[in-house]
Motif scaffolding. Structure first.
Motif, mmCIF file in Angstrom:
data_model
loop_
_atom_site.group_PDB
_atom_site.id
_atom_site.type_symbol
_atom_site.label_atom_id
_atom_site.label_comp_id
_atom_site.label_asym_id
_atom_site.label_seq_id
_atom_site.Cartn_x
_atom_site.Cartn_y
_atom_site.Cartn_z
ATOM 1 N N ILE A 251 0.905 -1.100 0.005
ATOM 2 C CA ILE A 251 -0.135 0.045 -0.011
ATOM 3 C C ILE A 251 0.983 1.254 0.101
ATOM 4 C CG2 ILE A 251 -1.969 1.262 0.997
ATOM 5 C CD1 ILE A 251 -2.354 -1.555 2.817
ATOM 6 N N THR A 252 0.922 2.158 -1.000
ATOM 7 C CA THR A 252 1.476 3.376 -1.197
ATOM 8 C C THR A 252 0.596 4.426 -0.836
ATOM 9 O OG1 THR A 252 1.293 3.662 -3.356
ATOM 10 C CG2 THR A 252 2.912 2.384 -3.145
ATOM 11 N N ARG A 253 0.918 5.769 -0.898
ATOM 12 C CA ARG A 253 -0.105 6.735 -0.624
ATOM 13 C C ARG A 253 -1.232 6.540 -1.230
ATOM 14 N NH1 ARG A 253 3.545 12.143 0.430
ATOM 15 N NH2 ARG A 253 1.804 12.721 -1.113
ATOM 16 N N ASP A 254 -0.780 6.454 -2.698
ATOM 17 C CA ASP A 254 -1.881 6.490 -3.702
ATOM 18 C C ASP A 254 -2.673 5.143 -4.256
ATOM 19 O OD1 ASP A 254 -1.717 9.375 -3.681
ATOM 20 O OD2 ASP A 254 0.266 9.079 -4.736
ATOM 21 N N GLU A 255 -1.783 4.108 -4.284
ATOM 22 C CA GLU A 255 -2.246 2.954 -4.828
ATOM 23 C C GLU A 255 -2.124 1.643 -3.938
ATOM 24 O OE1 GLU A 255 -3.419 2.947 -7.983
ATOM 25 O OE2 GLU A 255 -2.561 4.993 -8.682
ATOM 26 N N ILE A 256 -3.036 0.606 -4.207
ATOM 27 C CA ILE A 256 -2.801 -0.858 -3.766
ATOM 28 C C ILE A 256 -2.329 -1.799 -4.638
ATOM 29 C CG2 ILE A 256 -4.003 -2.734 -2.517
ATOM 30 C CD1 ILE A 256 -5.924 -0.544 -1.510
ATOM 31 N N PHE A 257 -1.315 -2.489 -4.367
ATOM 32 C CA PHE A 257 -0.643 -3.522 -5.336
ATOM 33 C C PHE A 257 -0.717 -4.699 -4.858
ATOM 34 C CE2 PHE A 257 1.440 0.534 -6.042
ATOM 35 C CZ PHE A 257 1.658 0.688 -7.337
ATOM 36 N N GLY B 247 3.470 -6.594 -6.856
ATOM 37 C CA GLY B 247 3.599 -5.637 -7.936
ATOM 38 C C GLY B 247 2.890 -4.901 -8.825
ATOM 39 N N LYS B 248 1.614 -5.796 -8.911
ATOM 40 C CA LYS B 248 0.629 -5.425 -9.763
ATOM 41 C C LYS B 248 -0.532 -4.163 -9.488
ATOM 42 C CE LYS B 248 -3.418 -7.572 -12.439
ATOM 43 N NZ LYS B 248 -3.870 -8.886 -12.847
ATOM 44 N N LYS B 249 -0.633 -3.146 -10.045
ATOM 45 C CA LYS B 249 -1.459 -2.105 -9.575
ATOM 46 C C LYS B 249 -3.023 -2.573 -9.467
ATOM 47 C CE LYS B 249 -1.373 1.832 -11.678
ATOM 48 N NZ LYS B 249 -1.475 3.324 -12.127
ATOM 49 N N ILE B 250 -3.638 -2.528 -8.370
ATOM 50 C CA ILE B 250 -5.089 -3.044 -8.325
ATOM 51 C C ILE B 250 -6.087 -2.137 -8.135
ATOM 52 C CG2 ILE B 250 -6.539 -4.698 -6.970
ATOM 53 C CD1 ILE B 250 -4.284 -6.102 -8.449
ATOM 54 N N MET B 251 -5.992 -1.171 -7.080
ATOM 55 C CA MET B 251 -7.068 -0.131 -7.231
ATOM 56 C C MET B 251 -6.163 1.351 -6.540
ATOM 57 S SD MET B 251 -9.288 -1.762 -4.097
ATOM 58 C CE MET B 251 -10.432 -0.543 -4.309
ATOM 59 N N THR C 92 1.391 -10.812 3.334
ATOM 60 C CA THR C 92 2.068 -9.908 4.015
ATOM 61 C C THR C 92 1.657 -8.530 3.556
ATOM 62 O OG1 THR C 92 3.975 -11.517 4.126
ATOM 63 C CG2 THR C 92 4.464 -8.993 4.185
ATOM 64 N N VAL C 93 1.393 -7.622 4.170
ATOM 65 C CA VAL C 93 0.902 -6.296 3.953
ATOM 66 C C VAL C 93 2.023 -5.314 4.203
ATOM 67 C CG1 VAL C 93 -0.607 -4.434 4.327
ATOM 68 C CG2 VAL C 93 -1.373 -6.637 4.637
ATOM 69 N N MET C 94 2.569 -4.719 3.172
ATOM 70 C CA MET C 94 3.902 -3.678 3.253
ATOM 71 C C MET C 94 3.249 -2.386 3.003
ATOM 72 S SD MET C 94 6.916 -5.752 1.454
ATOM 73 C CE MET C 94 7.753 -4.427 1.607
ATOM 74 N N GLY C 95 3.567 -1.333 3.960
ATOM 75 C CA GLY C 95 2.999 -0.051 3.635
ATOM 76 C C GLY C 95 3.460 0.800 4.781
ATOM 77 N N ASP C 96 3.246 2.301 4.528
ATOM 78 C CA ASP C 96 3.628 3.378 5.181
ATOM 79 C C ASP C 96 2.879 3.224 6.772
ATOM 80 O OD1 ASP C 96 3.605 6.341 6.316
ATOM 81 O OD2 ASP C 96 5.264 6.416 4.705
ATOM 82 N N LYS D 36 -7.553 -2.086 7.656
ATOM 83 C CA LYS D 36 -8.748 -3.366 8.131
ATOM 84 C C LYS D 36 -9.488 -3.884 6.995
ATOM 85 C CE LYS D 36 -12.878 -2.182 10.195
ATOM 86 N NZ LYS D 36 -14.123 -1.534 10.831
ATOM 87 N N ARG D 37 -9.634 -2.786 6.296
ATOM 88 C CA ARG D 37 -10.437 -3.336 4.828
ATOM 89 C C ARG D 37 -9.496 -4.236 4.070
ATOM 90 N NH1 ARG D 37 -13.370 2.167 2.723
ATOM 91 N NH2 ARG D 37 -14.956 2.059 4.565
ATOM 92 N N VAL D 38 -8.127 -4.056 4.004
ATOM 93 C CA VAL D 38 -7.210 -4.982 3.027
ATOM 94 C C VAL D 38 -7.288 -6.187 4.147
ATOM 95 C CG1 VAL D 38 -4.766 -5.461 2.727
ATOM 96 C CG2 VAL D 38 -5.889 -3.025 2.053
#
Length: 92
Positions: free
Chosen positions: A8-14, A17-21, A65-69, A78-80
């Motif tokens: 999870i980046t600031r703008d996208e969920i991958f 490595g594949k952009k999902i939403m 594994t959830v990686m993010g800021d 929670k939603r992820v």
């Protein structure tokens, strides 16, 4: 056994490595299950389970594994996690 990585980046969920939403889209909806994410995770789970039939080292354990800021809103996390659980990924 392999783990699937959701980033999870600031703008996208991958997924892997594949952009999902977009994060904005995920936060704006009024339900916890993120449909585009669920579809991709379900596809990955099915593929992994299929591969595991011929290769014991690919045993599917539902590891996510959830990686993010650190600044990711808890509601998004929670939603992820809820979406992962709905897609056979219960080890987060």
């Amino acid at each position: 056994s392999p783990t699937v990585v959701v980033t999870i980046t600031r703008d996208e969920i991958f997924v892997e490595g594949k952009k999902i939403m977009a994060v904005k889209e995920a936060l704006l909806q009024n339900q916890d299950i993120l449909i585009p994410l669920k579809e991709e995770l379900s596809r990955v789970a099915a593929t992994t389970q299929l591969m595991a039939q011929g290769d014991a080292s690919m045993d599917f354990k539902g590891r996510l594994t959830v990686m993010g800021d650190r600044k990711i809103p808890f509601q998004l996390l929670k939603r992820v996690m809820a979406t992962g659980a709905q897609s056979q990924f219960r080890n987060v």
